[in-house]
Design a protein around this motif. Structure first.
Motif: not given
Length: 1175
Positions: A381-388
């Motif tokens: 699931p996507d998490d807007p606070s996360r950037k890889i």
């Protein structure tokens, strides 16, 4: 109030280090304190990746995890869900994920062979284990085969094949005979890495029928045996000698691939006659000194902890007298993934930012993949606070839904690494986890550690206070650790009191009080003393202890570090140990140990028991060295050493001393390892990783210590990560824009493994910057450039090697470089205290303007003008430095009546700042120094003239001179004192109306308006009245005096004749010839030890008179008639007499004559005149 000893920061059970990246960060799971906090799962224990099981036992696959709420567990097998409820043989331990497969009752181990993975899950996320490959061990039998006997001629080569069955894990191969005795091996006969037995050439003694290859499978503790091989060597004419050829490997070149961190083993076995010798070289470099070992008679080259740098071409050379052969092995070192920086758990508060970093290396370069809660991040699931971004996940403005467990997978064709790291979003006010009102008791002059374990999100700040109204404690005296602990490095009596720990974050504040008591140390003020007693006698040892009044010591006596014998002959009272009827067994070391709840001290003394009357006396000597050293129970970090004692030479062995040599790091240097009682012959030794140990043992008795034993066999321990970090870490800038970080590096013994490096980290102490790190090797210094001037930094230096990292080091504080101060002290004020002392005050400069460590203030002052002469002259500046932050100082040693100028500068470690405005001041008048000189000239019958030079330091305006004088009579008594004032402009003065032939003493000093200065003294004599002198000479015409002198001369002549007759044993002394030979009529003084007489003196008035001097008829002594004038004994220009007629020179203390200078008359007064001066 509960009492508790202090403990170091490393022992605090519930300490949180909260920041964006912290190793192994957990929410404390203390149900009483933090029962309402949640935490994602963390895998705490799991089976190894390659899990070989024993098929004769139940299968246990471990999976343990922690979290809050407690996690639930599930398993996959070969990539699909493993439903344990459908298999009656499989159970899961309660509260755990560990599987137990019961195959003892039924079932086979092969049925459960496969790849297993455990998942631990709660509401905050899911953590997964490694892929656990479960395989049962196998120890298959040898296939039956018919082995034909082998017949060879003497000198031929031979290879006996072993070819063991393929087992799991691989078998250990060795060759033995039917009696289970290992077959001897040598340079000629040896076993290869593949298990075959190689003969470079056979000899008749190799003939036997029981060459048997054995395979030992350690996992199942079974040994399989090959059919015996028969060999017969015909002892006919030996084969022709031949140059070497390789039995293994074949050809001129071969390839070898090995993984990083393993042991690289290269083998070359050659045949030939005579037997070849093997040599090894690395074609494009040198063999690593500390990691290279030769096995199997140099036929095998081993390099431990191999790395990519060990890749290259290795050449083995087989050589005998007929030639040489070469083989090149091309080595390539690959690497399974290994961590550079594994991801670490994050605890964040809502709205905060954080980072997960996963960095690994390998050969080939590993691929980095991310999972969240066990699901690949691409399909999670996507998490807007996360950037890889590759190996980094960045979180911004996290919320509670951002909590999850992330998995980083680094893999290449040689293996993989899997790490779990959770992100836990919490908003919690500070909580103090340390119990309230703990009482710490510490011995004076030792460190005190006051604990304040805390938790909070965001990270709380910690402050300590002493007393109820104290200010926050700072790091100039105290050490404030990141875990909240307050350290007092040297606790003193005034350190006692109540301390308060306060934790704050934006959500609240918490505080806790602890108490500190300081105790006096325990000391042994009277120690037991070494004793030598005879057998059957009595001995007493004394031990007096002084301790803190509030601590109750326990006094214990030990013998040879053990309890006293249970014998009524041993009695202990308050301060003494008494042993009666002493026997030989009582000899040894007796120790008095005093223990309190806080400290302990001990003191020892030896007892030597000797025979009362040994007949014959035994020969006592140091013991013979131990022998037969053997190493057993060889483990990674311990080994058991056994030895046989040598003869004790009539004095019991009291102890054995064990030393070790590290052949890898410090060959030839022996270090102390351990000491054991003289009754022991074995010792369990604790070892360090990555050390090539050899041991030796020495025995000691009351006479002394034996020579060392022969060294034991070598034992190489496995490498491990460093267990300590560099010491003496400092950060001191050498320039205004740099920070030089230095440390004391670890030595080879402390490295615990190859590839020793240092991770140097730094950040500004008062800023929000993250740690900056760099990894360096083979240095003990790193320079950080571009720093702001004189800023405090936190510094850490962590050791690492090819195995891993040392424990996280504590941060130390340093400062970037200093620069010159910018501001001069202001408001400089001078208060003149007196004529030689002034007090200077100034205002301190702002601390920020110092730009460095404030070392003090420096005053430059100089005398610029003489107030008396009013002329300018340059005088060298003087400097006084006042340490610290003082704002005033005294200027001593000033010149009175002078004009001075001064300025003040602030000083730091870099140098001086600008000078303050010059400040001038005047010193008042003082008393003058003594006149520079005083001389008495032109003495007459009733007058003396005094000449003098003014004082060199008038210290003001001279107002007058004071002359005081008084006569001195014949008994050295002083007469009345006369005062005389002389104008200041005079340098000469004549005193008149004095007594003739009288000694005077003069006191002379100058004066200013302040007072009198130091005085100068002198003595002088007025001249003698000529008329009286002539009357005194007339005494020589008196008849009685002439008769007396004649009698004395006749007596001396008779004595001389008798003396010379005795010396010459009856011969005649040629008096006439002697007199003719000397033109000078005066006879030279003679010493008593020459048989002659010394000077004659009158006993009544002690006036010197030369023996043998002759007086002419006119009763005067001319200078040309005698050179021995009394003037020769004078002290000054003229020979002078006291009032009693005695010669002044004899009291002068001089032992040599000085030439007379400035005699005003050609005549010298004779001794006769001296005597007549009384009459």
């Amino acid at each position: 109030m509960p009492k508790k000893k202090h403990f170091s920061a490393g022992r605090v059970p519930l300490i949180l280090f909260l920041c964006q990246m912290i190793s192994a960060l957990d929410v404390p799971l203390d149900s009483k304190l933090l029962g309402d906090l949640v935490q994602p799962p963390t895998i705490t224990q799991q089976s190894p990746k390659d899990y070989i099981i024993d098929p004769r036992e139940n299968i246990v696959i471990q999976c343990e995890a922690k979290g809050r709420p407690p996690p639930s567990f599930s398993w996959t097998r070969n990539g699909t869900h493993f439903d344990i409820d459908k298999d009656p043989l499989v159970t899961m331990k309660p509260g755990s994920g560990t599987l137990v497969i019961n195959i003892l009752s039924e079932g086979k181990a092969e049925t459960y062979e496969g790849v297993y993975q455990c998942t631990a899950r709660n509401e905050r996320g899911a953590a997964i284990s490694n892929n656990i490959v479960v395989r049962p061990s196998r120890s298959p039998l040898w296939t039956k085969e018919r082995l034909e006997p082998i017949t060879l001629r003497n000198g031929q080569s031979l290879v006996l094949p072993c070819r063991p069955p393929i087992g799991l894990p691989p078998a250990i191969i060795f060759w033995m005979d039917n009696s289970f005795q290992r077959l001897p091996q040598s340079e000629r006969v040896s076993q290869g890495l593949n298990g075959d037995l190689y003969f470079s050439n056979v000899l008749p003694e190799d003939t036997r029928e029981d060459y048997i290859c054995y395979a030992r499978f350690n996992h199942t503790q079974t040994i399989q045996q090959k059919q015996p091989i028969s060999l017969k060597v015909i002892s006919a004419k030996p084969s022709k000698e031949r140059p070497p050829t390789f039995l293994t490997p074949e050809g001129n070149e071969s390839l070898k691939e090995e993984l990083r961190g393993n042991v690289l083993s290269l083998e070359c076995i050659a045949e030939g006659l005579p037997t070849p010798v093997i040599y090894w070289i690395k074609e494009d470099g040198t063999l690593p000194v500390n990691r290279t070992f030769y096995r199997n008679f140099k036929k095998t080259l081993q390099i431990t902890q191999v790395s990519e740098a060990d890749s290259g071409n290795y050449q083995c050379i087989a050589k005998n007298t007929l030639g040489a052969v070469h083989h090149t092995i091309s080595v390539t070192v690959k690497a399974a993934p290994y961590w550079i920086s594994a991801p670490q758990n994050l605890v964040l508060s809502p709205g905060e930012n954080g980072t997960l970093i996963c960095r690994a290396n390998g050969n080939p370069k590993p691929r980095i993949g991310w999972l969240t809660n066990g699901v690949p991040v691409e399909i999670a699931p996507d998490d807007p606070s996360r950037k890889i971004d590759g190996d980094t996940i960045m979180f911004s403005n996290v919320q509670e839904r951002s909590s999850a467990v992330y998995q980083c997978n680094a893999s290449n064709e040689y293996g993989y690494l899997l790490a779990n790291a959770f992100v836990n979003v919490l908003a919690e006010p500070p909580r103090i986890l340390t119990s309230a009102n703990i009482l710490y008791q510490v011995i004076a002059n030792r460190p005190a550690l006051l604990d304040c374990a805390f938790f909070g999100s965001p990270l709380p700040t910690i402050e300590w206070f002493k007393g109820t109204k104290g200010r926050a404690l700072h790091e100039d005296i105290y050490v404030l650790h990141d875990n909240g602990t307050l350290e007092i490095p040297v606790a003193q009596k005034d350190s006692a009191g109540t301390y308060t720990c306060v934790a704050r974050n934006k959500l609240g504040m918490a505080k806790n009080e602890v108490h500190l008591e300081i105790k006096d140390p325990t000391r042994i003020i009277k120690q037991p003393e070494y004793a030598v007693v005879q057998r059957g006698s009595k001995v007493s040892f004394e031990c007096k202890v002084k301790h803190d009044d509030t601590l109750i010591p326990t006094i214990m006596w030990l013998k040879d570090n053990g309890e006293l014998p249970n014998d009524e002959r041993f009695s202990v009272d308050k301060d003494h140990l008494v042993v009666t009827d002493v026997s030989d067994d009582d000899g040894g070391t007796y120790t008095c140990a005093a223990n309190t709840t806080l400290d302990s001290v001990s003191a020892s003394a030896g007892l030597r028991v000797v025979a009362p009357t040994p007949t014959p006396a035994p020969i006592y000597d140091v013991p013979n060295p131990p022998f037969d050293l053997e190493l057993t129970n060889q483990l990674d970090k311990s080994v058991q050493l056994t030895w046989t004692p040598g003869d004790d030479n009539n004095s019991p062995i009291t102890k054995f001393i064990i030393e070790y040599e590290d052949a890898m790091h410090e060959a030839g240097i022996w270090h102390h390892q351990a000491e054991v009682s003289g009754t022991q012959t074995t010792a369990q030794l604790t070892l360090s990783p990555y050390v090539n140990y050899s041991f030796r043992v020495m025995a000691e008795n009351s006479i002394g210590r034996s020579v060392p034993s022969e060294a034991s066999e070598q034992y190489l321990t496995k490498a491990a990560e460093p267990d300590q970090n560099p010491t003496s870490v400092e950060g001191i800038g050498t320039e205004p824009d740099n920070l030089v970080i230095t440390w004391k590096p670890l030595n080879g013994f402390q490295s615990n493994g190859p590839g020793l490096q240092y991770k140097v980290s730094w950040r500004q102490k008062d800023g929000d910057d993250e740690w900056t790190s760099v990894v360096v090797a083979n240095v003990s210094k790193y320079i950080v450039s571009g720093t702001p001037t004189f800023v405090p930094y936190l510094i850490k230096v962590q050791a690492l090697n090819d195995v891993g990292f040392a424990p996280e080091p504590a941060a130390v504080m340093g400062h970037s470089g200093e620069d010159l101060p910018m501001v001069a002290p202001g408001n400089v004020r001078v208060n003149v205290v007196n004529s030689t002392l002034a007090e200077v005050h100034w205002d301190p400069v702002p601390l920020k303007s110092v730009r460095g460590h404030l070392q003090g203030y420096r005053i430059y002052y100089w005398k610029a003008q003489s107030s008396s002469k009013r002329n300018r002259r340059h005088i060298e500046k003087k400097i006084l430095t006042f340490q610290g932050s003082k704002t005033h100082g005294m200027l001593p040693g000033l010149q009175p009546y002078s004009h001075y100028t001064l300025n003040v500068r602030v000083v730091n470690g870099k140098g001086e700042g600008p000078a303050s405005t010059d400040r001038a001041f005047h010193t008042p008048e003082g008393v003058p120094s003594a006149p520079s000189s005083l001389k008495i000239v032109n003495p007459t019958l009733d007058s003396l003239t005094l000449e003098w030079d003014p004082p060199s330091h008038p210290n003001g305006v001279l107002t007058e001179y004071t002359l005081r004088y008084q006569p001195i009579n014949s008994t050295h008594e002083l007469g009345p004192l006369v005062d005389l004032k002389i104008p200041a402009n005079k340098t000469r003065w004549t005193l008149k109306h004095l007594n003739f032939s009288t000694r005077y003493k003069f006191y002379f000093y100058a004066q200013t308006s302040v007072g009198s200065g130091s005085q100068i003294t002198e003595e002088a004599i007025t001249t003698v009245d000529e008329a009286m002198a002539s009357r005194q000479v007339d005494i020589a015409t008196q008849g009685w005096f002439i008769g007396l002198m004649c009698a004395v001369a006749l007596l001396i002549l008779i004595l001389l004749i008798v003396c010379f007759i005795r010396r010459n044993k009856g011969g005649k002394y040629p008096v006439k010839e002697k007199e003719d030979a000397h033109a000078d009529p005066e006879i030279q003084p003679m010493k008593e030890d020459d048989g002659t007489f010394g000077e004659y003196s009158d006993a009544e008035d002690h006036k010197p008179l030369k023996k043998g001097s002759r007086t002419p008829s006119d009763r005067t002594v001319k200078k040309e008639d005698s050179d021995d004038s009394l003037v020769d004994y004078g002290e000054g220009v003229n020979g002078q007499f006291n009032e009693d007629g005695s010669f002044i020179g004899q009291y002068s203390g001089k032992k040599e004559k000085e030439p007379a200078e400035g005699n005003e008359s050609s005549e010298a007064p004779s001794p006769v005149n001296a005597m007549n001066s009384f009459v």
